[in-house]
Design an enzyme around this catalytic site. Sequence first.
Site, PDB file in Angstrom:
ATOM      1  N   GLY A 148     -56.360  22.494  23.311  1.00 27.74           N
ATOM      2  CA  GLY A 148     -57.831  22.333  24.455  1.00 27.74           C
ATOM      3  C   GLY A 148     -58.889  23.704  24.569  1.00 27.74           C
ATOM      4  N   CYS A 149     -59.979  23.112  24.172  1.00 26.80           N
ATOM      5  CA  CYS A 149     -60.272  24.214  25.051  1.00 26.80           C
ATOM      6  C   CYS A 149     -60.312  24.968  26.062  1.00 26.80           C
ATOM      7  CB  CYS A 149     -62.360  24.444  24.077  1.00 26.80           C
ATOM      8  SG  CYS A 149     -62.628  22.948  24.845  1.00 26.80           S
ATOM      9  N   ASN A 150     -60.495  23.525  27.163  1.00 27.02           N
ATOM     10  CA  ASN A 150     -60.238  23.555  28.430  1.00 27.02           C
ATOM     11  C   ASN A 150     -59.100  23.742  29.084  1.00 27.02           C
ATOM     12  OD1 ASN A 150     -62.827  22.390  28.416  1.00 27.02           O
ATOM     13  ND2 ASN A 150     -62.116  20.002  28.973  1.00 27.02           N
ATOM     14  N   ALA A 151     -57.744  23.164  28.131  1.00 24.16           N
ATOM     15  CA  ALA A 151     -55.935  23.575  28.290  1.00 24.16           C
ATOM     16  C   ALA A 151     -56.387  24.990  28.163  1.00 24.16           C
ATOM     17  CB  ALA A 151     -55.285  22.615  27.209  1.00 24.16           C
ATOM     18  N   THR A 153     -58.134  27.145  28.345  1.00 26.40           N
ATOM     19  CA  THR A 153     -58.574  28.718  29.190  1.00 26.40           C
ATOM     20  C   THR A 153     -57.830  28.009  30.372  1.00 26.40           C
ATOM     21  OG1 THR A 153     -60.893  27.770  28.885  1.00 26.40           O
ATOM     22  CG2 THR A 153     -61.468  28.788  30.555  1.00 26.40           C
TER      23      THR A 153
END
Length: 342
Positions: A148-151, A153
């Site tokens: 995931g993109c949040n994950a 980061t």
Amino acid sequence: MTHKIAILGASGYTGAELVRLISGHPNMDIVALSGERKAGMRMADVFPHLRHMQLPDLCRIDEIDFSDVGLCFCALPHKTSQEVVRELPASLKVVDLSADFRLRDPDAYQKWYGNPHAALDQQREAVYGLTEFYRDDIRGARLVAGTGCNAATGQFALRPLISAGVIDLDEIIMDLKCAVSGAGRSLKENLLHAELSEGYNAYAVGGTHRHLGEFDQEFSALAGRPVKVQFTPHLIPANRGILATVYVKGDALAIFDTFSAAYADEPFIEVLAFGDTPSTHNVRGSNFVHIGVTADRIEGRAIVIAALDNLTKGSSGQALQNANLMLGEEETTGLMMAPLFP
């Protein structure tokens, strides 16, 4: 050697970003693009910014002949992706950009995504696609699960610190700002310009965001015991970018030194000078991550800030980085473009 590439779900943002990135890759040729709702359309009509490229028309997945395809990017929605990947040829290399193969535990997948996993054999063989930490496994993988993109980061901001034991694992707070493209291209009322612009809001408050499943899985495995972070994402009126501000208990200089050592040889991760902080402006459209460390006014506490482009390093750029490894290419090929500014 030229690798023939298929992209499933090419009519979405991550699909278009894959096409943009592959256009600068010397050894990849896109031979098939699927878009179920836009089948039969020219890619130039769906994404006019790609009209200069000679691309195949969008088609249905069942119209693609995979016999000559070397690698397939799967940029489909969660749940749909597992059903499609399950039916792809067993010899085909696949980089999946959905959440369907990120979580190793089927029960954890059902908890966070609300349905039983429909491709358990493929789930068991999938390699987690955070390239900087799994590259040796990715090289030999057939199926790689993009993060995931949040994950991604949050992990860039925390994994070296957890591994080195320089922070208190029970005192981690992550405040994350996400651009609107992270929500996908489907029409949603709350993403209309009139309802999103000139403000921002928290969402999935109180520990309900699905990417917490990845944090729990990865951080706990690193620490050898359960680790749970406090995490609140916020939707901001910007097209691209994620900025994670992480509050930790530990010595700021030790944290900075840990990052400097861990990322010294990483081509896409820039650790800023101590006290400097990153901006999403400075990574926009690129595969770079910028990380800054600052001491807090409270002794023994520090602030870590990480910035990346959610569509590039957070998704499609990461996918291409992984594909390079899977195909025996130099990891950075097609990905060293400078960020866009302003």
